[in-house]
Design a protein around this motif. Structure first.
Motif, PDB file in Angstrom:
ATOM      1  N   VAL A  19       0.844  -1.204   0.000  1.00  0.00           N
ATOM      2  CA  VAL A  19       0.000   0.000   0.000  1.00  0.00           C
ATOM      3  C   VAL A  19       0.882   1.258   0.000  1.00  0.00           C
ATOM      4  O   VAL A  19       0.620   2.212  -0.741  1.00  0.00           O
ATOM      5  CB  VAL A  19      -0.957  -0.018   1.223  1.00  0.00           C
ATOM      6  N   VAL A  20       1.943   1.230   0.810  1.00  0.00           N
ATOM      7  CA  VAL A  20       2.871   2.380   0.840  1.00  0.00           C
ATOM      8  C   VAL A  20       3.449   2.609  -0.560  1.00  0.00           C
ATOM      9  O   VAL A  20       3.520   3.742  -1.055  1.00  0.00           O
ATOM     10  CB  VAL A  20       4.005   2.141   1.875  1.00  0.00           C
ATOM     11  N   GLY A  21       3.821   1.520  -1.234  1.00  0.00           N
ATOM     12  CA  GLY A  21       4.352   1.619  -2.598  1.00  0.00           C
ATOM     13  C   GLY A  21       3.333   2.189  -3.563  1.00  0.00           C
ATOM     14  O   GLY A  21       3.652   3.052  -4.386  1.00  0.00           O
ATOM     15  N   LEU A  22       2.097   1.727  -3.459  1.00  0.00           N
ATOM     16  CA  LEU A  22       1.048   2.222  -4.361  1.00  0.00           C
ATOM     17  C   LEU A  22       0.805   3.718  -4.149  1.00  0.00           C
ATOM     18  O   LEU A  22       0.570   4.458  -5.099  1.00  0.00           O
ATOM     19  CB  LEU A  22      -0.256   1.444  -4.138  1.00  0.00           C
ATOM     20  N   VAL A  23       0.884   4.140  -2.881  1.00  0.00           N
ATOM     21  CA  VAL A  23       0.647   5.561  -2.575  1.00  0.00           C
ATOM     22  C   VAL A  23       1.774   6.425  -3.149  1.00  0.00           C
ATOM     23  O   VAL A  23       1.520   7.442  -3.802  1.00  0.00           O
ATOM     24  CB  VAL A  23       0.532   5.763  -1.042  1.00  0.00           C
ATOM     25  N   TYR A  24       3.028   5.988  -2.953  1.00  0.00           N
ATOM     26  CA  TYR A  24       4.156   6.834  -3.365  1.00  0.00           C
ATOM     27  C   TYR A  24       4.535   6.669  -4.838  1.00  0.00           C
ATOM     28  O   TYR A  24       4.999   7.615  -5.464  1.00  0.00           O
ATOM     29  CB  TYR A  24       5.367   6.583  -2.455  1.00  0.00           C
TER      30      TYR A  24
ATOM     31  N   SER B  29      -4.424   7.499  -3.370  1.00  0.00           N
ATOM     32  CA  SER B  29      -4.622   7.923  -1.978  1.00  0.00           C
ATOM     33  C   SER B  29      -4.537   6.669  -1.099  1.00  0.00           C
ATOM     34  O   SER B  29      -4.640   5.543  -1.590  1.00  0.00           O
ATOM     35  CB  SER B  29      -5.989   8.582  -1.812  1.00  0.00           C
ATOM     36  N   TRP B  30      -4.363   6.874   0.211  1.00  0.00           N
ATOM     37  CA  TRP B  30      -4.250   5.724   1.127  1.00  0.00           C
ATOM     38  C   TRP B  30      -5.488   4.835   1.029  1.00  0.00           C
ATOM     39  O   TRP B  30      -5.386   3.616   1.028  1.00  0.00           O
ATOM     40  CB  TRP B  30      -4.064   6.214   2.566  1.00  0.00           C
ATOM     41  N   GLN B  31      -6.653   5.500   0.941  1.00  0.00           N
ATOM     42  CA  GLN B  31      -7.907   4.740   0.898  1.00  0.00           C
ATOM     43  C   GLN B  31      -8.007   3.910  -0.386  1.00  0.00           C
ATOM     44  O   GLN B  31      -8.352   2.724  -0.347  1.00  0.00           O
ATOM     45  CB  GLN B  31      -9.077   5.717   0.982  1.00  0.00           C
ATOM     46  N   GLN B  32      -7.656   4.563  -1.524  1.00  0.00           N
ATOM     47  CA  GLN B  32      -7.720   3.846  -2.806  1.00  0.00           C
ATOM     48  C   GLN B  32      -6.761   2.654  -2.809  1.00  0.00           C
ATOM     49  O   GLN B  32      -7.105   1.558  -3.267  1.00  0.00           O
ATOM     50  CB  GLN B  32      -7.348   4.796  -3.953  1.00  0.00           C
TER      51      GLN B  32
ATOM     52  N   ALA C  16      -5.601   1.024  -0.239  1.00  0.00           N
ATOM     53  CA  ALA C  16      -6.071  -0.016   0.689  1.00  0.00           C
ATOM     54  C   ALA C  16      -7.184  -0.834   0.041  1.00  0.00           C
ATOM     55  O   ALA C  16      -7.208  -2.070   0.160  1.00  0.00           O
ATOM     56  CB  ALA C  16      -6.556   0.621   1.986  1.00  0.00           C
ATOM     57  N   ILE C  17      -8.103  -0.159  -0.658  1.00  0.00           N
ATOM     58  CA  ILE C  17      -9.194  -0.891  -1.332  1.00  0.00           C
ATOM     59  C   ILE C  17      -8.613  -1.792  -2.431  1.00  0.00           C
ATOM     60  O   ILE C  17      -9.013  -2.938  -2.590  1.00  0.00           O
ATOM     61  CB  ILE C  17     -10.230   0.107  -1.913  1.00  0.00           C
ATOM     62  N   GLY C  18      -7.620  -1.245  -3.163  1.00  0.00           N
ATOM     63  CA  GLY C  18      -6.996  -2.014  -4.249  1.00  0.00           C
ATOM     64  C   GLY C  18      -6.331  -3.281  -3.738  1.00  0.00           C
ATOM     65  O   GLY C  18      -6.441  -4.352  -4.347  1.00  0.00           O
ATOM     66  N   THR C  19      -5.667  -3.181  -2.595  1.00  0.00           N
ATOM     67  CA  THR C  19      -4.931  -4.342  -2.069  1.00  0.00           C
ATOM     68  C   THR C  19      -5.868  -5.398  -1.482  1.00  0.00           C
ATOM     69  O   THR C  19      -5.512  -6.575  -1.411  1.00  0.00           O
ATOM     70  CB  THR C  19      -3.878  -3.879  -1.023  1.00  0.00           C
TER      71      THR C  19
END
Lengths: 202, 188
Positions: free
Chosen positions: B138-143, B148-151, B153-156
């Motif tokens: 999730v950290v990787g997807l955000v950066y 966004s953190w929410q997106q 988290a939903i994706g993972t």
């Protein structure tokens, strides 16, 4: 097992491995520090230009490129669906630039040259008690046994298929793991004897 | 000093990294309900459960180093430095940490019987191989993907059911290893 390194000589082959790795690290950090899409477009253009200049050396990178493009398309589609076209462009340009340069580094740098750089980078860990001088031996063992375990997997699968008429699938995972653990004990015994006779000199 | 313990660690770390590489070469496996899964992330869970935190961390570090050196060891024949810049690279970089946490949790779980070992392996892999790896992802997807953190988290979350199946598979393998190699010390 063959590395993704390309034997076809290019101008980037002549650049030292350490310098290429440093440039890639700086590029990676720089890309994420630049928010303006115009600057990123220039950087991306330069990265694509460098990649194209490698010519036929990039011939076998199609599977990697497809992966990059699919990931880029997914991320772009996601941002476009949320009506954020600039963010989509910025993200895809960062992704493609960094990945292309990563692939370029891999294509134009010998495995052994990169290994020397990694060993040098890991040297500070020796102060923490990590035996970084054994990295080359561990990599060699790993590659030797990757092929060995793949053959073992195929034999187990074949034996299972002969017994049941179906592929073993996840059912042969446990036997494969047990064989690996037993092999590790045998290899450790052999290494202990050899290293007692002759100190490791890498 | 080349003690039997240090050479055993060296061999075990190298051979387990080889096993993780093989799990990437094996084609996708279909589970009974027809759900296809790739096995490489299962290797992260198994490393923690079977090797303990330190050796598992070393095995995954060695494996990722081989990938960075340009060897096509990831599933689908991927490799090279470029894979560490992809949107999913957070998951990849989370593997050593995930394996370490799996090993640390496994080390404190009761492993007196095969059944206890299997339960311990399920819990340890759920914490390390699933939770920790997904947090890193999730950290990787955000950066990297600018989500966004929410997106993110939903994706993972879409991959969590598959990974829970892998936790169960890991527990099954540990159960069999506990019966097949009774003197094996789980969690290092």
């Amino acid at each position: 097992m063959r590395s993704l390194y390309s034997d076809r000589p290019t101008w980037l082959h002549r650049v030292p491995a350490g310098l290429k790795l440093l440039a890639l690290a700086l590029l990676g950090m720089g890309l994420f520090a630049i928010p303006q899409w115009q600057v990123l477009a220039l950087v991306s253009g330069a990265c694509i230009g460098i990649f194209i200049s490698l010519g036929s050396a990039t011939r076998h990178t199609k599977p990697l490129m497809v992966g990059v493009l699919v990931a880029g398309a997914l991320v772009a589609g996601f941002h476009l669906a949320l009506a954020q076209p600039v963010l989509a462009a910025v993200t895809v340009m960062r992704l493609i630039s960094a990945t292309l340069m990563g692939i370029a580094l891999t294509l134009t740098t010998r495995y052994s040259d990169l290994l020397h750089v990694f060993e040098w980078l890991l040297m500070p860990l020796q102060k923490l008690g990590v035996r970084t001088d054994r990295v080359a031996l561990q990599l060699a063992l790993m590659l030797r046994f990757t092929e060995h375990f793949f053959v073992t997997w195929r034999r187990l699968d074949e034996a299972y298929r002969l017994r049941t008429g179906k592929s073993g699938g996840f059912k042969i995972l446990a036997p494969l793991t047990i064989q690996m653990l037993i092999t590790a004990r045998r290899v450790a015994d052999a290494l202990t004897l050899r290293l007692r006779r002759k100190p490791l000199n890498l | 000093m080349n003690t039997p313990t240090s050479t055993f660690s060296l061999a075990l770390v190298s051979l387990f990294a080889a096993l993780i590489a093989v799990l990437g070469l094996i084609p996708k496996i279909d589970l009974p309900l027809g759900v296809p899964i790739t096995l490489q992330t299962l290797g992260v869970m198994l490393a923690g459960c079977l090797l303990g935190p330190k050796r598992a961390l070393q095995a995954l570090g060695l494996f990722l180093m081989a990938v960075a050196l340009g060897l096509p060891l990831l599933s689908g024949g991927r490799g090279g430095v470029g894979v560490f810049f992809a949107p999913a690279s957070g998951y990849l970089l989370g593997w050593p940490l995930g394996a370490f946490v799996t090993g640390a949790v496994m080390a404190v779980m009761p492993t007196g019987t095969p059944r206890q070992s299997a339960i311990g392996a399920f819990v340890a892999s759920a914490v390390g191989g699933l939770l920790v790896v997904h947090i890193c992802g999730v950290v990787g997807l955000v950066y990297i993907a600018n989500l966004s953190w929410q997106q993110a988290a939903i994706g993972t979350l879409a991959f969590v059911p598959g990974d829970l199946i892998k936790c169960a598979l890991c527990a099954t393998v540990v159960h069999t290893v506990a019966r097949g190699v009774p003197d094996w010390r789980f969690g290092g």
